[in-house]
Enzyme design. Sequence first.
Site, PDB file in Angstrom:
ATOM      1  N   CYS A   1       0.397  -0.476  -4.828  1.00  0.00           N
ATOM      2  CA  CYS A   1       1.540  -1.299  -4.395  1.00  0.00           C
ATOM      3  C   CYS A   1       1.709  -2.523  -5.300  1.00  0.00           C
ATOM      4  O   CYS A   1       2.833  -2.934  -5.598  1.00  0.00           O
ATOM      5  CB  CYS A   1       1.345  -1.768  -2.954  1.00  0.00           C
ATOM      6  SG  CYS A   1       1.121  -0.437  -1.789  1.00  0.00           S
TER       7      CYS A   1
HETATM    8  C1  BEZ Z   1      -2.479   1.428  -2.903  1.00  0.00           C
HETATM    9  O1  BEZ Z   1      -1.464   0.735  -2.960  1.00  0.00           O
HETATM   10  O2  BEZ Z   1      -3.264   1.459  -3.818  1.00  0.00           O
HETATM   11  C2  BEZ Z   1      -2.749   2.254  -1.699  1.00  0.00           C
HETATM   12  C3  BEZ Z   1      -2.366   1.806  -0.452  1.00  0.00           C
HETATM   13  C4  BEZ Z   1      -2.647   2.589   0.668  1.00  0.00           C
HETATM   14  C5  BEZ Z   1      -3.287   3.806   0.519  1.00  0.00           C
HETATM   15  C6  BEZ Z   1      -3.633   4.260  -0.752  1.00  0.00           C
HETATM   16  C7  BEZ Z   1      -3.368   3.477  -1.866  1.00  0.00           C
END
Ligand code: BEZ
Length: 208
Positions: A45
């Site tokens: 994210c």
């Molecule tokens: C991420 O943004 O890295 C992420 C967030 C939730 C689950 C898996 C990855």
Amino acid sequence: MSLHIGDIAPDFSAESTTGKIRFHEWIGDDWVFFFSHPGDFTPVCTTEIGRTAQLADAFATRHVKPLGLSTDGVAEHMKWIADVNDTQKTTVAFPIVADPDCIVAKLYDMIHAHESTTAAVRSVFIIDPERKIRLTMTYPMNVGRNFDEILRVIDALQTADAKHIATPADWMPGGKVIIPTSIETAEAKKLFPQGWTEERPYLRTTTL
Ligand code: BEZ
């Protein structure tokens, strides 16, 4: 609620990192790139929010407003934005909706129970100035989106609207376009005086 292409994007009011957003009013005369992500302080994210900020000029040129969302609160968003700015070497200026009670996420069907019952998957809604949903995409939590593709589909939608065309596989701006079968030859001659290549009666391509 499942939303389809052509539906009016549901209106909502919510807090965001730039203040309260009344969605339909906030859209104004622009297009919207509305996208959810699972959570603040997560790696994928962080890169996506950073990439969106880095592309601010590319979105503005296309009259597109980005709007992020996760099921965290404004205070967490604000702390995280400082990290995004620092690590991604950018300035996040677009709003991120705070949706801790999942109200907007549920309205837009962004909660997919096999991924999480409390966090949103990576949904994309491209919404036009008439508030109509023009494109949807859904990515799982562990795969970051391709922002070149997001800009490409916006270009394809806006070109199709303006020029009465469709776009072929892997189209890029400046490439050959398709004259839809709904346009009869007499009308096509008026719309495309430059002519076209007809490989089949249903497969006519031209260059704009
Ligand atoms: C991420 O943004 O890295 C992420 C967030 C939730 C689950 C898996 C990855």
